[in-house]
Design an enzyme around this catalytic site. Structure first.
Site, short mmCIF file in Angstrom:
data_model
loop_
_atom_site.label_atom_id
_atom_site.label_comp_id
_atom_site.label_asym_id
_atom_site.label_seq_id
_atom_site.Cartn_x
_atom_site.Cartn_y
_atom_site.Cartn_z
CD GLU A 1 -7.77 6.40 5.06
OE1 GLU A 1 -6.75 7.00 5.44
OE2 GLU A 1 -8.15 6.40 3.88
CG HIS B 1 -1.37 6.17 -2.52
ND1 HIS B 1 -2.44 5.92 -3.36
CD2 HIS B 1 -1.73 5.74 -1.29
CE1 HIS B 1 -3.42 5.38 -2.66
NE2 HIS B 1 -3.02 5.25 -1.40
CG HIS C 1 -7.75 3.28 -0.54
ND1 HIS C 1 -7.06 2.65 -1.54
CD2 HIS C 1 -6.84 4.09 0.09
CE1 HIS C 1 -5.79 3.07 -1.53
NE2 HIS C 1 -5.64 3.93 -0.56
CG HIS D 1 -1.95 1.05 1.26
ND1 HIS D 1 -3.19 0.86 1.84
CD2 HIS D 1 -1.97 2.31 0.79
CE1 HIS D 1 -3.91 1.96 1.73
NE2 HIS D 1 -3.18 2.87 1.09
CG ASP E 1 -1.65 5.72 2.88
OD1 ASP E 1 -1.88 5.61 1.66
OD2 ASP E 1 -2.50 6.12 3.69
CG ASP E 2 -0.22 8.96 0.40
OD1 ASP E 2 -0.10 9.10 -0.82
OD2 ASP E 2 -1.24 8.46 0.93
#
Length: 340
Positions: free
Chosen positions: A200, A19, A197, A17, A278-279
């Site tokens: 969340e 991005h 997703h 996961h 994630d980011d």
């Protein structure tokens, strides 16, 4: 515990996961803006970092899309991705499955091919120079229309032999998975893997929709699944991977503090949880930092860490044979680093 940190960094693992646009560091933002002649609304790197104060997902997305404006050329996408692969290799990852958001770029006039060619070149370079294998997952922006998602899938057609799957990201609330059921069905017919997703910020029902209507292979995040005992039983029974992102959850206020994160509970319930970043440029930590911070906060045992590493491979889109060889690597590492 330095020994635990060293164990984590050396433990073979996969990231599921990530991005790639979310790995854009402020320094890269300024470098790409300079070489592409783009004016930024920030005076310097420190001003960018100061702007990374989010209270929710939408606050983050606003600056995320603003930062992506500096990505214009194949070289930009190549350099962005290769910088990520170098970091994740240092964190002990041997495989990564990365998301990209083509609509973020095609809406700005950047050709789909520009994005894809740059990323694919970096993926190949990472394989040959770093020993990190990878797969590419095209994400649809859920705040846009189903029609726009179909157009993006059509643009991807020349690259479908090099794209492993499709996903669904961006603003979750008000954009349920059901909105994209038909485009996911079309992607499935093309032989693509499916992720989304869900859970969340959205409710457990979004996770159910992703499973029942999109028929996904894994759930990205999935935290709020724990609010529904029957859903948890189903996820356990079907061994659905959850790509959990602890530092992201903390930064976006999905959890109040890291010691209250549900990851350890997920493992105890038998859920196939994994740890991911994630980011990372925006959320304060790449893969190993997520592992280390979470291990300290939750008191994860070595056995639990090994389980998480094994989950990261069994939840991946590698072939069964490739997965088995990666599991052997995990087990050999764990045996070689067993407490005396």
């Amino acid at each position: 515990m330095p020994d635990l940190e060293a164990f984590i960094r050396g433990l073979p693992k996969a990231e599921l996961h990530l991005h790639i646009e979310g790995s854009l560091e402020p320094e890269q933002m300024f470098e790409f803006a300079r070489r592409n002649g783009i004016e930024l609304p920030f005076a310097d790197v420190e001003a960018v970092r100061a702007a990374y104060a989010f209270s929710n997902l939408q606050d983050f997305l606003d600056i995320y899309y603003q930062g992506a404006r500096v990505l214009l050329t194949e070289r930009d996408f190549h350099d962005l991705a290769l910088a990520y692969f170098r970091r994740v290799a240092e964190d002990g990852a041997t495989h990564a499955e990365i998301f990209f958001d083509p609509q973020t770029h095609t809406e700005r006039g950047v050709a789909f091919a520009t994005v894809a060619e740059g990323l694919l070149a970096a993926m190949e370079e990472a394989r040959t120079t770093l020993g990190v294998t990878s797969k590419l997952i095209l994400c649809f922006l859920r705040h846009l229309s189903e029609e726009a998602a179909f157009e993006t899938l059509n643009q991807a057609r020349p690259y479908l032999d090099r794209i492993a799957g499709v996903g669904l990201d961006s603003s979750e609330l008000g954009h349920p998975p059901s909105k994209f059921a038909r485009v996911f069905a079309a992607a499935r017919e093309q032989g693509l893997k499916l992720v989304a997703h869900a859970g969340e910020e959205g409710p457990p029902e979004y996770v159910r929709e992703a499973l029942d209507l999109l028929r996904v292979d894994r759930i990205d995040h999935g935290n709020r699944s724990l609010e529904d005992a029957d859903l948890v039983k189903r996820l356990v029974a079907e061994a659905v991977p959850l790509t959990v992102c602890p530092l992201s959850n903390l930064k976006l206020c999905v959890v109040d503090e890291l010691p209250s994160h549900p990851l350890k509970r997920m493992l105890r319930l038998g859920l196939k949880a994994t740890i991911n970043s994630d980011d990372p440029a925006y959320f304060g930590g790449y893969l190993a930092e997520n592992w280390i911070s979470t291990a300290h906060a939750l008191g994860l045992t070595r056995d639990e860490l090994v389980t998480l590493a094994r989950n990261s491979f069994t939840g991946s889109f590698l072939t069964p044979g490739e997965i088995e060889s990666r599991l052997v690597e995990v087990d050999l590492y764990a045996a070689a680093h067993a407490p005396a």
